[in-house]
Design a protein around this motif. Structure first.
Motif, PDB file in Angstrom:
ATOM      1  N   LEU A  48       0.819  -1.217   0.000  1.00 30.25           N
ATOM      2  CA  LEU A  48       0.000   0.000   0.000  1.00 30.25           C
ATOM      3  C   LEU A  48       0.853   1.269   0.000  1.00 30.25           C
ATOM      4  O   LEU A  48       0.338   2.375   0.004  1.00 30.25           O
ATOM      5  CB  LEU A  48      -0.932   0.001   1.215  1.00 30.25           C
ATOM      6  N   ILE A  49       2.175   1.080   0.027  1.00 31.03           N
ATOM      7  CA  ILE A  49       3.105   2.217   0.019  1.00 31.03           C
ATOM      8  C   ILE A  49       3.774   2.272  -1.346  1.00 31.03           C
ATOM      9  O   ILE A  49       4.240   1.239  -1.851  1.00 31.03           O
ATOM     10  CB  ILE A  49       4.174   2.057   1.120  1.00 31.03           C
ATOM     11  N   PRO A  50       3.850   3.427  -1.978  1.00 35.37           N
ATOM     12  CA  PRO A  50       4.469   3.522  -3.304  1.00 35.37           C
ATOM     13  C   PRO A  50       5.898   2.994  -3.308  1.00 35.37           C
ATOM     14  O   PRO A  50       6.656   3.190  -2.347  1.00 35.37           O
ATOM     15  CB  PRO A  50       4.443   5.031  -3.602  1.00 35.37           C
TER      16      PRO A  50
ATOM     17  N   PHE B 114      13.398   5.601   0.964  1.00 34.87           N
ATOM     18  CA  PHE B 114      13.662   5.335   2.378  1.00 34.87           C
ATOM     19  C   PHE B 114      14.870   4.417   2.534  1.00 34.87           C
ATOM     20  O   PHE B 114      15.708   4.617   3.421  1.00 34.87           O
ATOM     21  CB  PHE B 114      12.416   4.704   3.005  1.00 34.87           C
ATOM     22  N   CYS B 115      14.986   3.409   1.656  1.00 36.16           N
ATOM     23  CA  CYS B 115      16.138   2.506   1.702  1.00 36.16           C
ATOM     24  C   CYS B 115      17.445   3.264   1.483  1.00 36.16           C
ATOM     25  O   CYS B 115      18.440   3.039   2.190  1.00 36.16           O
ATOM     26  CB  CYS B 115      16.003   1.406   0.639  1.00 36.16           C
TER      27      CYS B 115
ATOM     28  N   PHE C  75      12.507  -7.196   0.154  1.00 34.23           N
ATOM     29  CA  PHE C  75      11.079  -7.443  -0.028  1.00 34.23           C
ATOM     30  C   PHE C  75      10.544  -6.660  -1.225  1.00 34.23           C
ATOM     31  O   PHE C  75       9.808  -7.199  -2.065  1.00 34.23           O
ATOM     32  CB  PHE C  75      10.302  -7.060   1.234  1.00 34.23           C
ATOM     33  N   SER C  76      10.898  -5.397  -1.330  1.00 29.59           N
ATOM     34  CA  SER C  76      10.341  -4.533  -2.368  1.00 29.59           C
ATOM     35  C   SER C  76      10.827  -4.919  -3.758  1.00 29.59           C
ATOM     36  O   SER C  76      10.041  -4.999  -4.713  1.00 29.59           O
ATOM     37  CB  SER C  76      10.697  -3.072  -2.073  1.00 29.59           C
ATOM     38  N   PHE C  77      12.120  -5.172  -3.905  1.00 28.37           N
ATOM     39  CA  PHE C  77      12.652  -5.464  -5.231  1.00 28.37           C
ATOM     40  C   PHE C  77      12.196  -6.825  -5.747  1.00 28.37           C
ATOM     41  O   PHE C  77      11.923  -6.981  -6.942  1.00 28.37           O
ATOM     42  CB  PHE C  77      14.177  -5.374  -5.224  1.00 28.37           C
ATOM     43  N   LEU C  78      12.127  -7.820  -4.860  1.00 24.37           N
ATOM     44  CA  LEU C  78      11.621  -9.117  -5.317  1.00 24.37           C
ATOM     45  C   LEU C  78      10.139  -9.042  -5.653  1.00 24.37           C
ATOM     46  O   LEU C  78       9.678  -9.663  -6.617  1.00 24.37           O
ATOM     47  CB  LEU C  78      11.893 -10.186  -4.257  1.00 24.37           C
ATOM     48  N   SER C  79       9.372  -8.282  -4.882  1.00 26.98           N
ATOM     49  CA  SER C  79       7.963  -8.077  -5.237  1.00 26.98           C
ATOM     50  C   SER C  79       7.847  -7.371  -6.581  1.00 26.98           C
ATOM     51  O   SER C  79       7.008  -7.711  -7.424  1.00 26.98           O
ATOM     52  CB  SER C  79       7.264  -7.253  -4.154  1.00 26.98           C
TER      53      SER C  79
ATOM     54  N   THR D 234      -0.175   4.699  -5.335  1.00 29.99           N
ATOM     55  CA  THR D 234      -0.190   5.785  -4.365  1.00 29.99           C
ATOM     56  C   THR D 234      -0.514   5.245  -2.989  1.00 29.99           C
ATOM     57  O   THR D 234      -0.870   4.085  -2.835  1.00 29.99           O
ATOM     58  CB  THR D 234      -1.229   6.847  -4.763  1.00 29.99           C
ATOM     59  N   TRP D 235      -0.377   6.066  -1.976  1.00 33.78           N
ATOM     60  CA  TRP D 235      -0.599   5.628  -0.596  1.00 33.78           C
ATOM     61  C   TRP D 235      -1.979   4.979  -0.451  1.00 33.78           C
ATOM     62  O   TRP D 235      -2.995   5.583  -0.742  1.00 33.78           O
ATOM     63  CB  TRP D 235      -0.493   6.803   0.370  1.00 33.78           C
ATOM     64  N   GLY D 236      -1.990   3.736   0.001  1.00 35.75           N
ATOM     65  CA  GLY D 236      -3.226   3.047   0.312  1.00 35.75           C
ATOM     66  C   GLY D 236      -4.034   2.592  -0.879  1.00 35.75           C
ATOM     67  O   GLY D 236      -5.128   2.079  -0.733  1.00 35.75           O
ATOM     68  N   ARG D 237      -3.499   2.734  -2.093  1.00 40.00           N
ATOM     69  CA  ARG D 237      -4.286   2.346  -3.263  1.00 40.00           C
ATOM     70  C   ARG D 237      -3.351   1.788  -4.330  1.00 40.00           C
ATOM     71  O   ARG D 237      -2.299   2.342  -4.628  1.00 40.00           O
ATOM     72  CB  ARG D 237      -5.022   3.560  -3.837  1.00 40.00           C
TER      73      ARG D 237
END
Length: 449
Positions: A122-124, A131-132, A168-172, A242-245
């Motif tokens: 749910l986070i862009p 952040f990383c 987590f993010s890059f593999l997703s 976008t946030w939450g969507r």
């Protein structure tokens, strides 16, 4: 002479198709390169922290108590069976196990991986990757300038948070690209191990202090940002989240070669509704990949128990390398094995990943018994075993995620690729918790001389 209209249209179509093919190839190469660099950057700080673990802890020693290779055996006199006998502790020990650094390097990573599958989608992606980048830079700066072990561990933890969220993010994210980005990502993470350990060992051997060496590595967050925002051809699914969507219709970028199965996948994911799965479906997906997650976890328990519980005690006093150098080059050889195997999935693909778990346990037993009986006559044999250990760990990782990328249905793949990243972190955390008391036990062990 005027060309017939039909021939002219055919030539225009051929030119257009040729231009389109070249463009698709260029995009595919950019994406494969980007994922390799992102894998490299994501794990680089993590590797540097582990490579520096022995040196960071060594700074806690008072100069007068630092043992040399000649005087490293502590001799005491003890009453054994009614007689006074000299006893020795045959290990050159730091006050704390390097597993202390490992815990700081993995626990925040584990926490973020446990939490991310349930809300991170749910986070862009742009926010997550930004952040990383910030966390990696902050962690490296803090470790470089910290004057106490406590601040050093906080810096290590910041880099750990970045590594966990990034993996987590890059593999997703690999869901939205050609399946080969999984293998290039894995190769990049293996490259982080090899080049990180080599660069650290090389720079410190050249005379740069461990903390200044870490400061030099600030190039890594810059490279990560460049790889994501400048090299990667980001797709609408990534850019419009976008946030939450999540956007309802996800599009794939052009693939270099579209097989029939890939075309079906593209169609199904484009027709799918919002890809944020309800938690019941997420639980079901996790259950379906447990047969891959459990062997991976076992591999990492054995692997990191060796790396952070036993490596620092595997000291050959008569070798040409001092203790710190032996530890550093164990890390280099291990990471070499990881790099080779994580880059090999398109050449050698193994479905029975439980084989790696059994072999890594056997490896652990060999290292553990060596510390009791000292039966390995040469450091070169240990070098070969360390290389083999890295080969097993890297192969278990890349084959696990390659199988998931190919076999999980496309609408569940984003979650299925990200969630199992917790397996290696759980395994590493268990290994670290075991390694700390193991280190203490060996360093308090006495042998009758």
């Amino acid at each position: 002479m005027k060309m017939p209209e039909s021939e002219s249209e055919e030539n225009d179509d051929a030119i257009t198709n040729d231009r389109d093919l070249r463009n698709r190839k260029w995009i595919a190469r950019r994406n494969l390169s980007s994922f390799w660099l992102l894998g490299l950057c994501n794990n680089y700080a993590y590797v540097i922290m582990l490579s520096a673990a022995f040196d960071i802890l060594g700074e806690e020693r008072a100069p007068s108590t630092t043992p040399s290779p000649i005087t490293m055996l502590t001799v005491n006199w003890s009453v054994i069976n009614g007689t006074t006998s000299p006893t020795i502790n045959p290990y050159d020990c730091n006050p704390s196990s390097t597993a202390v650094i490992l815990l700081a390097d993995i626990l925040p990573c584990l926490l973020i991986k446990l939490a991310s599958p349930w809300f991170a989608d749910l986070i862009p992606y742009d926010v997550r990757i930004g952040f990383c980048v910030i966390l990696i830079a902050a962690g490296l700066i803090m470790v470089s300038f910290a004057k106490t072990l406590a601040l050093t561990i906080i810096g290590v933890s910041l880099a750990s948070l970045a590594s966990g969220l990034g993996e987590f993010s890059f593999l997703s994210m690999a869901t939205f690209f050609d399946e080969n980005v999984v293998s290039t990502w894995s190769s990049g993470t293996g490259g982080a191990g090899l080049f990180g350990a080599l660069s650290y060992a090389g720079l410190t051997s050249a005379g740069l202090s461990p903390r200044n060496t870490i400061l030099v590595m600030l190039i890594i967050p810059v490279l990560m940002a460049s790889s994501y925002w400048l090299v990667l051809v980001r797709v609408p699914a990534i850019q419009s989240c976008t946030w939450g969507r999540r956007q309802a219709h996800i599009q794939y970028p052009p693939l270099l070669e579209e097989t029939e199965k890939e075309e079906e996948d593209i169609t199904s994911i484009q027709d799918a509704e919002a890809s944020h799965l309800p938690w019941q479906e997420k639980v079901a997906v996790l259950k379906s990949v447990l047969y891959l997650m459990i062997p991976l976890m076992v591999v990492y328990i054995a692997e990191y128990f060796i790396n952070q519980g036993l490596y620092e005690l595997l000291f050959f006093p008569h070798a040409w390398l001092p203790h710190q150098e032996q530890y550093r080059w164990y890390q280099v050889l291990y990471q070499t094995g990881v790099f080779i195997s994580r880059s090999s999935v398109n050449i050698v693909h193994i479905r029975r990943t439980w084989i790696f778990a059994l072999m890594q346990i056997a490896n652990m037993i060999i290292f553990l018994t060596q510390l009791f009986y000292f039966y390995i006559p040469s450091i070169f044999i240990v070098f070969v075993l360390v290389l083999f250990e890295g080969l097993l760990g890297g192969a278990a990782y890349v084959n696990t995620f390659y199988i998931i990328r190919r076999e999980v249905s496309v609408d569940k793949r984003e979650f299925a690729l990200g969630a199992p990243t917790v397996s290696d972190s759980i395994g590493i955390s268990i290994a670290a918790l075991i390694a700390v008391p193991t280190h203490t036990a060996f360093c308090n062990r006495v042998v009758v001389k």
